[in-house]
Design an enzyme around this catalytic site. Structure first.
Site, PDB file in Angstrom:
ATOM      1  N   VAL A  12       0.854  -1.188   0.000  1.00  0.00           N
ATOM      2  CA  VAL A  12       0.000   0.000   0.000  1.00  0.00           C
ATOM      3  C   VAL A  12       0.890   1.239   0.000  1.00  0.00           C
ATOM      4  O   VAL A  12       1.544   1.555   1.002  1.00  0.00           O
ATOM      5  CB  VAL A  12      -0.921   0.024   1.245  1.00  0.00           C
ATOM      6  CG1 VAL A  12      -1.857   1.223   1.184  1.00  0.00           C
ATOM      7  CG2 VAL A  12      -1.700  -1.275   1.355  1.00  0.00           C
ATOM      8  N   ASN A  14       1.409   5.542  -1.294  1.00  0.00           N
ATOM      9  CA  ASN A  14       0.608   6.771  -1.242  1.00  0.00           C
ATOM     10  C   ASN A  14      -0.126   7.053  -2.553  1.00  0.00           C
ATOM     11  O   ASN A  14      -1.111   7.784  -2.559  1.00  0.00           O
ATOM     12  CB  ASN A  14       1.487   7.963  -0.868  1.00  0.00           C
ATOM     13  CG  ASN A  14       1.836   7.957   0.605  1.00  0.00           C
ATOM     14  OD1 ASN A  14       0.974   8.139   1.454  1.00  0.00           O
ATOM     15  ND2 ASN A  14       3.104   7.694   0.931  1.00  0.00           N
ATOM     16  N   SER A  15       0.350   6.491  -3.671  1.00  0.00           N
ATOM     17  CA  SER A  15      -0.351   6.694  -4.956  1.00  0.00           C
ATOM     18  C   SER A  15      -1.296   5.554  -5.288  1.00  0.00           C
ATOM     19  O   SER A  15      -2.257   5.745  -6.019  1.00  0.00           O
ATOM     20  CB  SER A  15       0.646   6.811  -6.115  1.00  0.00           C
ATOM     21  OG  SER A  15       1.423   7.961  -5.996  1.00  0.00           O
ATOM     22  N   GLY A  16      -1.008   4.368  -4.791  1.00  0.00           N
ATOM     23  CA  GLY A  16      -1.855   3.230  -5.125  1.00  0.00           C
ATOM     24  C   GLY A  16      -1.386   1.980  -4.419  1.00  0.00           C
ATOM     25  O   GLY A  16      -0.291   1.937  -3.862  1.00  0.00           O
ATOM     26  N   THR A  17      -2.259   0.967  -4.455  1.00  0.00           N
ATOM     27  CA  THR A  17      -1.922  -0.327  -3.854  1.00  0.00           C
ATOM     28  C   THR A  17      -1.553  -1.296  -4.963  1.00  0.00           C
ATOM     29  O   THR A  17      -2.272  -1.407  -5.956  1.00  0.00           O
ATOM     30  CB  THR A  17      -3.129  -0.849  -3.049  1.00  0.00           C
ATOM     31  OG1 THR A  17      -3.311  -0.007  -1.912  1.00  0.00           O
ATOM     32  CG2 THR A  17      -2.921  -2.278  -2.577  1.00  0.00           C
ATOM     33  N   TYR A  93      19.389   2.497  11.138  1.00  0.00           N
ATOM     34  CA  TYR A  93      18.348   3.540  11.187  1.00  0.00           C
ATOM     35  C   TYR A  93      17.918   3.740  12.633  1.00  0.00           C
ATOM     36  O   TYR A  93      17.672   2.769  13.352  1.00  0.00           O
ATOM     37  CB  TYR A  93      17.147   3.112  10.339  1.00  0.00           C
ATOM     38  CG  TYR A  93      16.372   4.244   9.680  1.00  0.00           C
ATOM     39  CD1 TYR A  93      16.975   5.059   8.734  1.00  0.00           C
ATOM     40  CD2 TYR A  93      15.028   4.489   9.991  1.00  0.00           C
ATOM     41  CE1 TYR A  93      16.257   6.070   8.099  1.00  0.00           C
ATOM     42  CE2 TYR A  93      14.309   5.496   9.360  1.00  0.00           C
ATOM     43  CZ  TYR A  93      14.926   6.286   8.412  1.00  0.00           C
ATOM     44  OH  TYR A  93      14.217   7.289   7.788  1.00  0.00           O
ATOM     45  N   GLY A 100       9.654   3.626   6.745  1.00  0.00           N
ATOM     46  CA  GLY A 100       8.573   3.166   5.873  1.00  0.00           C
ATOM     47  C   GLY A 100       8.664   1.664   5.604  1.00  0.00           C
ATOM     48  O   GLY A 100       9.743   1.139   5.322  1.00  0.00           O
ATOM     49  N   ASP A 102       7.637   0.124   3.087  1.00  0.00           N
ATOM     50  CA  ASP A 102       8.073  -0.120   1.701  1.00  0.00           C
ATOM     51  C   ASP A 102       9.600  -0.077   1.607  1.00  0.00           C
ATOM     52  O   ASP A 102      10.219  -0.828   0.835  1.00  0.00           O
ATOM     53  CB  ASP A 102       7.425   0.884   0.731  1.00  0.00           C
ATOM     54  CG  ASP A 102       7.618   2.349   1.144  1.00  0.00           C
ATOM     55  OD1 ASP A 102       8.085   2.627   2.268  1.00  0.00           O
ATOM     56  OD2 ASP A 102       7.305   3.229   0.310  1.00  0.00           O
ATOM     57  N   ARG A 103      10.219   0.755   2.424  1.00  0.00           N
ATOM     58  CA  ARG A 103      11.686   0.844   2.416  1.00  0.00           C
ATOM     59  C   ARG A 103      12.301  -0.417   3.035  1.00  0.00           C
ATOM     60  O   ARG A 103      13.321  -0.931   2.568  1.00  0.00           O
ATOM     61  CB  ARG A 103      12.130   2.109   3.160  1.00  0.00           C
ATOM     62  CG  ARG A 103      11.540   3.376   2.537  1.00  0.00           C
ATOM     63  CD  ARG A 103      11.868   4.610   3.332  1.00  0.00           C
ATOM     64  NE  ARG A 103      13.290   4.906   3.318  1.00  0.00           N
ATOM     65  CZ  ARG A 103      13.865   5.781   4.133  1.00  0.00           C
ATOM     66  NH1 ARG A 103      13.145   6.420   5.051  1.00  0.00           N
ATOM     67  NH2 ARG A 103      15.155   6.010   4.051  1.00  0.00           N
TER      68      ARG A 103
HETATM   69  N1  LIG Z   1      -1.351   2.819 -13.399  1.00  0.00           N
HETATM   70  C1  LIG Z   1      -0.768   3.802 -12.716  1.00  0.00           C
HETATM   71  N2  LIG Z   1      -1.482   4.504 -11.812  1.00  0.00           N
HETATM   72  C2  LIG Z   1      -0.912   5.490 -11.096  1.00  0.00           C
HETATM   73  N3  LIG Z   1       0.386   5.855 -11.235  1.00  0.00           N
HETATM   74  C3  LIG Z   1       1.134   5.185 -12.113  1.00  0.00           C
HETATM   75  C4  LIG Z   1       0.605   4.127 -12.887  1.00  0.00           C
HETATM   76  N4  LIG Z   1       1.604   3.641 -13.652  1.00  0.00           N
HETATM   77  C5  LIG Z   1       2.704   4.367 -13.376  1.00  0.00           C
HETATM   78  N5  LIG Z   1       2.423   5.316 -12.472  1.00  0.00           N
HETATM   79  C6  LIG Z   1       3.402   6.274 -11.946  1.00  0.00           C
HETATM   80  O1  LIG Z   1       3.816   5.726 -10.717  1.00  0.00           O
HETATM   81  C7  LIG Z   1       3.945   6.746  -9.744  1.00  0.00           C
HETATM   82  C8  LIG Z   1       3.627   6.170  -8.382  1.00  0.00           C
HETATM   83  O2  LIG Z   1       4.525   5.109  -8.151  1.00  0.00           O
HETATM   84  P1  LIG Z   1       4.246   4.031  -7.024  1.00  0.00           P
HETATM   85  O3  LIG Z   1       5.501   3.263  -6.883  1.00  0.00           O
HETATM   86  O4  LIG Z   1       3.008   3.266  -7.312  1.00  0.00           O
HETATM   87  O5  LIG Z   1       3.999   5.002  -5.808  1.00  0.00           O
HETATM   88  P2  LIG Z   1       3.563   4.743  -4.309  1.00  0.00           P
HETATM   89  O6  LIG Z   1       4.401   3.590  -3.830  1.00  0.00           O
HETATM   90  O7  LIG Z   1       3.865   6.024  -3.667  1.00  0.00           O
HETATM   91  O8  LIG Z   1       2.097   4.407  -4.299  1.00  0.00           O
HETATM   92  C9  LIG Z   1       2.976   7.842 -10.156  1.00  0.00           C
HETATM   93  O9  LIG Z   1       3.516   9.084  -9.803  1.00  0.00           O
HETATM   94  C10 LIG Z   1       2.861   7.680 -11.662  1.00  0.00           C
HETATM   95  O10 LIG Z   1       3.697   8.609 -12.337  1.00  0.00           O
HETATM   96  C1  LIG Z   2       8.907   7.966   2.341  1.00  0.00           C
HETATM   97  C2  LIG Z   2       7.552   7.353   2.063  1.00  0.00           C
HETATM   98  C3  LIG Z   2       6.467   8.434   2.086  1.00  0.00           C
HETATM   99  C4  LIG Z   2       7.589   6.716   0.647  1.00  0.00           C
HETATM  100  O1  LIG Z   2       6.303   6.246   0.328  1.00  0.00           O
HETATM  101  P1  LIG Z   2       5.759   6.201  -1.186  1.00  0.00           P
HETATM  102  O2  LIG Z   2       6.304   7.366  -1.909  1.00  0.00           O
HETATM  103  O3  LIG Z   2       6.324   4.922  -1.798  1.00  0.00           O
HETATM  104  O4  LIG Z   2       4.277   6.136  -1.126  1.00  0.00           O
HETATM  105  C5  LIG Z   2       7.240   6.189   3.085  1.00  0.00           C
HETATM  106  O5  LIG Z   2       8.275   5.244   3.061  1.00  0.00           O
HETATM  107  C6  LIG Z   2       7.060   6.719   4.490  1.00  0.00           C
HETATM  108  O6  LIG Z   2       5.995   7.205   4.831  1.00  0.00           O
HETATM  109  N1  LIG Z   2       8.133   6.614   5.327  1.00  0.00           N
HETATM  110  C7  LIG Z   2       8.082   7.009   6.712  1.00  0.00           C
HETATM  111  C8  LIG Z   2       9.315   7.742   7.150  1.00  0.00           C
HETATM  112  C9  LIG Z   2      10.606   6.935   7.048  1.00  0.00           C
HETATM  113  O7  LIG Z   2      10.750   6.082   6.169  1.00  0.00           O
HETATM  114  O8  LIG Z   2      11.514   7.169   7.886  1.00  0.00           O
HETATM  115  K   LIG Z   3       8.782   5.472  -2.798  1.00  0.00           K
END
Ligand SMILES: Nc1ncnc2c1ncn2[C@@H]1O[C@H](COP(=O)(O)OP(=O)(O)O)[C@@H](O)[C@H]1O
Ligand SMILES: CC(C)(COP(=O)(O)O)[C@@H](O)C(=O)NCCC(=O)O
Ligand SMILES: [K+]
Length: 250
Positions: A12, A14-17, A93, A100, A102-103
């Protein structure tokens, strides 16, 4: 013969799951992309893909107990990437509780796959750059605005800058407002990463750049250094953490 073990792995952001099933360690493509918070879509995958375990990492919302109870009742192992799961790396860290998820997952995703120091760049809503040494020790990393965030904020915080789409940069410098924004917002990320990489290289002579995240394909063509591209490194790392745990404990 035992039936294949199948995991559902969910990231999950911030832009999508993003979500994918793994059967015996192999990712089933394509990766599904749903709106963050759409746990009902994830529940649909749980039902349709016949999974035994689900793991999620989140930097945004978490599934409500209604969903996790439903999955547990159906016999699934339900795991979130919190402090209960052992990680395959040591870390410097200072705030592991707020690092995060994801990190954590991308760092885990390189353990066992790489035997050099690496700078792992995840280009999503934000760009994260995480440094791991050749002994799999996580040394720390940086967070900066992602490509879309840069373009949007230049539009929102000025009187005259239009909102432009990401695209193909044709030169190093722009010859129009649109190009200038694109080159600054998109290529600027590449220059930032190359700058950090160059500085780190003086200490970590075997450093390798690893690139992942939704905007990785947008950035990849513009690097002047060798890039190892792992399109779904968060998902790979999550599956690695889950599989290691399940094989040992379940
Ligand atoms: N189908 C899609 N929907 C939304 N964003 C997409 C898509 N494909 C590529 N992107 C790009 O991916 C970026 C978000 O990357 P992503 O790794 O999914 O972000 P997060 O981990 O923050 O949710 C967006 O800024 C957009 O430019
Ligand atoms: C830096 C992030 C916003 C990246 O998230 P993403 O852009 O992949 O949606 C996320 O890893 C987060 O909220 N981190 C918390 C702070 C930290 O990693 O120390
Ligand atoms: K990221």
């Amino acid at each position: 013969m035992s039936s294949p073990s199948r995991n559902l792995v969910v990231d999950v952001g911030n832009s999508g799951t993003k979500a994918a099933a793994f059967t015996d360690g192999e990712m089933m493509l394509p990766v599904a992309r749903v709106k963050s918070g759409d746990w009902s879509a994830i529940d649909g995958m749980v039902t349709n893909l016949g999974v035994q375990n689900i793991i999620y990492s989140t930097v945004a919302n978490v599934p409500s107990q209604r969903w996790t109870d439903k999955w547990k009742k159906a016999g699934l192992g339900v795991y979130s990437l919190d402090r209960t799961l052992p990680l395959p790396f040591q870390s410097d860290y200072q705030t592991m509780d707020t690092l995060g998820q994801d990190r954590i997952a991308v760092v885990a995703g390189t353990v066992g796959r790489m035997h050099t120091a690496r700078l792992i760049v995840d280009a999503g809503s934000c760009v994260t750059s995480d440094l791991v040494d050749r002994n799999d020790r996580y040394l720390g990393g940086n967070i900066s605005p992602g490509v879309t965030m840069r373009l949007r904020s230049m539009h929102e915080h000025t009187a005259r800058l239009p909102l432009i789409e990401t695209g193909t940069a044709t030169d190093l410098v722009g010859r129009s407002t649109g190009q200038a924004l694109l080159h600054g917002g998109q290529l600027g990320v590449v220059y930032e990463i190359e700058g950090l990489f160059g500085r780190l290289l003086t200490v970590h002579r075997d450093l390798q750049l690893v690139l992942t995240g939704g905007d990785a394909p947008l950035l990849l063509p513009y690097f002047s250094i060798d890039v190892l591209s792992y399109p779904n490194l968060v998902l790979l790392g999550l599956n690695q953490i889950l599989s290691t745990y399940v094989n040992k404990h379940v």
